[in-house]
Every structure is written in C-alpha cells, then in structure tokens.
Design a protein around this motif. Structure first.
Motif, PDB file in Angstrom:
ATOM      1  N   ASP A  84       0.868  -1.176   0.000  1.00 33.35           N
ATOM      2  CA  ASP A  84       0.000   0.000   0.000  1.00 33.35           C
ATOM      3  C   ASP A  84       0.901   1.221   0.000  1.00 33.35           C
ATOM      4  O   ASP A  84       1.582   1.506   0.986  1.00 33.35           O
ATOM      5  CB  ASP A  84      -0.891  -0.015   1.240  1.00 33.35           C
ATOM      6  CG  ASP A  84      -1.883   1.146   1.281  1.00 33.35           C
ATOM      7  OD1 ASP A  84      -1.695   2.121   0.520  1.00 33.35           O
ATOM      8  OD2 ASP A  84      -2.844   1.088   2.073  1.00 33.35           O
ATOM      9  N   ILE A  85       0.947   1.946  -1.098  1.00 37.84           N
ATOM     10  CA  ILE A  85       1.867   3.069  -1.260  1.00 37.84           C
ATOM     11  C   ILE A  85       1.584   4.186  -0.258  1.00 37.84           C
ATOM     12  O   ILE A  85       2.477   4.986   0.056  1.00 37.84           O
ATOM     13  CB  ILE A  85       1.794   3.628  -2.707  1.00 37.84           C
ATOM     14  CG1 ILE A  85       3.002   4.528  -3.011  1.00 37.84           C
ATOM     15  CG2 ILE A  85       0.479   4.370  -2.936  1.00 37.84           C
ATOM     16  CD1 ILE A  85       4.319   3.831  -3.019  1.00 37.84           C
ATOM     17  N   THR A  86       0.375   4.269   0.267  1.00 38.28           N
ATOM     18  CA  THR A  86       0.053   5.319   1.229  1.00 38.28           C
ATOM     19  C   THR A  86       0.587   5.012   2.617  1.00 38.28           C
ATOM     20  O   THR A  86       0.610   5.904   3.483  1.00 38.28           O
ATOM     21  CB  THR A  86      -1.472   5.551   1.326  1.00 38.28           C
ATOM     22  OG1 THR A  86      -2.100   4.403   1.916  1.00 38.28           O
ATOM     23  CG2 THR A  86      -2.062   5.818  -0.050  1.00 38.28           C
ATOM     24  N   ARG A  87       1.013   3.778   2.860  1.00 44.01           N
ATOM     25  CA  ARG A  87       1.427   3.366   4.202  1.00 44.01           C
ATOM     26  C   ARG A  87       2.887   2.939   4.295  1.00 44.01           C
ATOM     27  O   ARG A  87       3.426   2.804   5.396  1.00 44.01           O
ATOM     28  CB  ARG A  87       0.551   2.202   4.684  1.00 44.01           C
ATOM     29  CG  ARG A  87      -0.923   2.543   4.829  1.00 44.01           C
ATOM     30  CD  ARG A  87      -1.729   1.325   5.222  1.00 44.01           C
ATOM     31  NE  ARG A  87      -3.146   1.632   5.356  1.00 44.01           N
ATOM     32  CZ  ARG A  87      -3.712   2.069   6.475  1.00 44.01           C
ATOM     33  NH1 ARG A  87      -2.963   2.256   7.554  1.00 44.01           N
ATOM     34  NH2 ARG A  87      -5.006   2.328   6.519  1.00 44.01           N
ATOM     35  N   GLU A  88       3.536   2.685   3.172  1.00 43.90           N
ATOM     36  CA  GLU A  88       4.882   2.123   3.233  1.00 43.90           C
ATOM     37  C   GLU A  88       5.715   2.561   2.033  1.00 43.90           C
ATOM     38  O   GLU A  88       5.176   2.950   0.994  1.00 43.90           O
ATOM     39  CB  GLU A  88       4.812   0.597   3.283  1.00 43.90           C
ATOM     40  CG  GLU A  88       4.106   0.004   2.076  1.00 43.90           C
ATOM     41  CD  GLU A  88       3.609  -1.416   2.326  1.00 43.90           C
ATOM     42  OE1 GLU A  88       4.218  -2.338   1.748  1.00 43.90           O
ATOM     43  OE2 GLU A  88       2.633  -1.586   3.091  1.00 43.90           O
ATOM     44  N   VAL A  89       7.020   2.489   2.201  1.00 39.97           N
ATOM     45  CA  VAL A  89       7.963   2.784   1.123  1.00 39.97           C
ATOM     46  C   VAL A  89       8.314   1.459   0.453  1.00 39.97           C
ATOM     47  O   VAL A  89       8.906   0.579   1.081  1.00 39.97           O
ATOM     48  CB  VAL A  89       9.239   3.459   1.669  1.00 39.97           C
ATOM     49  CG1 VAL A  89      10.236   3.699   0.542  1.00 39.97           C
ATOM     50  CG2 VAL A  89       8.883   4.763   2.363  1.00 39.97           C
ATOM     51  N   PRO A  90       7.946   1.264  -0.812  1.00 33.49           N
ATOM     52  CA  PRO A  90       8.192  -0.025  -1.470  1.00 33.49           C
ATOM     53  C   PRO A  90       9.653  -0.210  -1.867  1.00 33.49           C
ATOM     54  O   PRO A  90      10.434   0.745  -1.871  1.00 33.49           O
ATOM     55  CB  PRO A  90       7.302   0.054  -2.714  1.00 33.49           C
ATOM     56  CG  PRO A  90       7.217   1.515  -3.024  1.00 33.49           C
ATOM     57  CD  PRO A  90       7.243   2.215  -1.688  1.00 33.49           C
ATOM     58  N   ASP A  91       9.988  -1.441  -2.196  1.00 32.94           N
ATOM     59  CA  ASP A  91      11.331  -1.776  -2.665  1.00 32.94           C
ATOM     60  C   ASP A  91      11.325  -1.769  -4.191  1.00 32.94           C
ATOM     61  O   ASP A  91      10.645  -2.562  -4.825  1.00 32.94           O
ATOM     62  CB  ASP A  91      11.724  -3.160  -2.143  1.00 32.94           C
ATOM     63  CG  ASP A  91      13.151  -3.553  -2.548  1.00 32.94           C
ATOM     64  OD1 ASP A  91      13.838  -2.738  -3.205  1.00 32.94           O
ATOM     65  OD2 ASP A  91      13.565  -4.677  -2.205  1.00 32.94           O
ATOM     66  N   LEU A  92      12.074  -0.858  -4.796  1.00 32.50           N
ATOM     67  CA  LEU A  92      12.120  -0.737  -6.256  1.00 32.50           C
ATOM     68  C   LEU A  92      13.368  -1.366  -6.852  1.00 32.50           C
ATOM     69  O   LEU A  92      13.717  -1.090  -8.004  1.00 32.50           O
ATOM     70  CB  LEU A  92      12.043   0.737  -6.675  1.00 32.50           C
ATOM     71  CG  LEU A  92      10.637   1.289  -6.973  1.00 32.50           C
ATOM     72  CD1 LEU A  92       9.777   1.263  -5.733  1.00 32.50           C
ATOM     73  CD2 LEU A  92      10.711   2.688  -7.545  1.00 32.50           C
TER      74      LEU A  92
END
Length: 287
Positions: free
Chosen positions: A47-55
């Motif tokens: 959930d992009i609003t809650r966490e920083v994703p791994d790119l």
C-alpha cells in the motif's frame, strides 16, 4: 524495461499494464491484491500510502494512483503521501525515471481538495530532481469509467420525467479515451518525452452536450430541467456526505469550472488519431 507501476489495477492502470506488456516491458505492479493482473505482470503486495516499497531492479516508475471520492482513503493519502513514499523509494533504489498522472485543472486555491492535493503531488514530482513526465488528463472515458458510466448514466437512466441540468450546462470539457491515456504514458516512456502536458481528447463539449449525447446513446429522450446554481450551491454540501449523493462537493466544484485545454503539439505527435467520445460510448453505455 522493468517498470514499477503504482495504481496498475485501477481504471487507467489496467490499460497501461496491458500496453506495457504489448511493448515488451515488464510491469511490476504494487497493489493490495493480485486480482485481474494479466500474465506477465509481476505482483508486489503493498500500500503506497502506508509504506515505502522496494524498487530494486526497476528501471522506471509510473504513479497512477488517485481517488475521485474519499471512501476509505483520503485525497491527501493517495495524491500526496503516496507520491512522497514513491519518491523516497526511487531515491533509495537509484531509479531516475518517473511518469506521473496529475489532473487537468490541478492547482491551489480552487476549493477542491481533489485538485489541490493533485497539485501538491505534482509539485513534489517537479521538485524531485528526477527525469519526470507529468500528464494532466481531462475527463477519462471508457468501459468502467466513473463520470460517464456512473454519474451521467445515473442521471439519464433515473426514473424521472426530466433530466436535471446544473445551471445552464455550458461548462466545457474535452474528454480523453482511457486507451489513449495509456498509449501516451507508454510512448512517453519509450520515446523519452519529458515535461508536463495536458492530456485531452479531440473534441470539446459543454456539459449540456454531454448529457444529450448520453441520452442519445442509451435511447432516452427527456426535457432538461435547469437547476439554478445558487440552489445547487446550497444542496450539494448538504447531500455530499451521504453515500447515495449523485455528486460530491469536490465533483460539483470541478464541474462548474469545466475541464478543457487545447491539445499540445507534443500530444498530437503522440496521439495523431485519438478516439472520439461519440464513437466509444455506444460500446459500453446502457440503461
């Protein structure tokens, strides 16, 4: 190219993911569910609003996430906080290429939380130092759309002997086809187009003309009943909080302003033969 896509299961996102696959790319789709993802797309739960994703491993990112009504998610969370999280993830992973979907009319001081949070997210992208492209679409139409398939269809197909018309209905719009939006994003990525561009269709309509077109498409014929704007200004804020409200306060503010712009030379080069609204509506609009 491996492309990290935020909002890849939404209305525009499904078309863009398909287009990326057709172009030989690998879409990496961040979503809370893998439902409806086509074969070849890589699912990443989050959930992009809650966490920083791994790119890690991505070569570019596309941010499509947006909400028209605040149902469970706020405009600020999706249009601002999500953008912040993606930008942080891009910096951590060293990804420099970003394509972002804003909205035509997005700016501060409009009185629309949708427009103002879209403008805030757009400014974050502009100041990011990345290689960015921003598209600012007008009303997007196509199977599954919100404006034509739900709002206008609901008005036209309601069991009323008349069709309510907001004011004189002269607010201008330039709707753009969802497939053309996806194509513009994909071509901008492939051709290295940078900058900010309004994304509009080939023909401008007034709101009254849009309602008349929807009536013809579904085979209904009703007289218009104009509702004075001062009365609408009173009614909409009262009804807007209720789930049955046909139009929210934000949508009403945006409707009165209209949503149009001339097509830019860059857009005409990307989409030399854009789809026209009257050609597409009969394929999916029914009462």
């Amino acid at each position: 190219m491996r492309v990290f896509v935020v909002g890849g299961t939404g209305f525009v996102g499904r078309h863009l993911v398909d287009r990326l696959l057709q172009g030989g790319h690998t879409p990496i789709v961040l979503s809370r569910s893998s439902r409806s993802l086509p074969q070849g797309a890589v699912f990443v739960r989050g959930d992009i609003t809650r966490e920083v994703p791994d790119l890690k491993g991505a070569e570019a990112a596309i941010y499509l996430a947006g909400v028209i009504r605040e149902r469970g998610q706020s405009f600020r969370a999706v249009h601002v906080e999500g953008v912040k999280n993606l930008l942080l993830a891009m910096r951590e992973a060293g990804v420099e290429r970003l394509l972002h979907m804003s909205a035509l009319g997005a700016r501060k001081g409009t009185g629309s939380r949708y427009y103002e949070t879209k403008a805030e997210g757009e400014e974050l992208v502009r100041q990011s130092g990345l290689k960015w492209t921003i598209f600012r679409p007008s009303l997007i139409f196509g199977p599954g759309d919100e404006f034509f398939g739900k709002i206008l269809r609901g008005l036209v197909c309601a069991p009323l002997p008349f069709l309510p018309l907001i004011g004189d209905g002269r607010f201008p719009f330039r709707p753009v086809y969802v497939g053309d939006v996806a194509e513009a994003f994909a071509l901008a990525l492939e051709r290295g187009l940078f900058g900010a561009y309004d994304l509009v269709g080939p023909k401008e309509y007034t709101f009254r003309e849009l309602l008349a077109l929807v009536m013809r498409t579904v085979g209904r014929k009703k007289p218009f009943l104009p509702i004075p704007l001062p009365l609408m200004d009173l009614l909409v804020p009262l009804l807007s909080p209720f789930p049955f409200a046909p139009i929210t306060r934000d949508q009403y503010v945006m409707l009165k302003e209209g949503n149009t712009a001339p097509p830019s030379p860059e857009l005409m080069a990307l989409l030399p033969r854009p789809c026209e609204l009257a050609e597409v509506l009969p394929g999916y609009l029914r009462c």
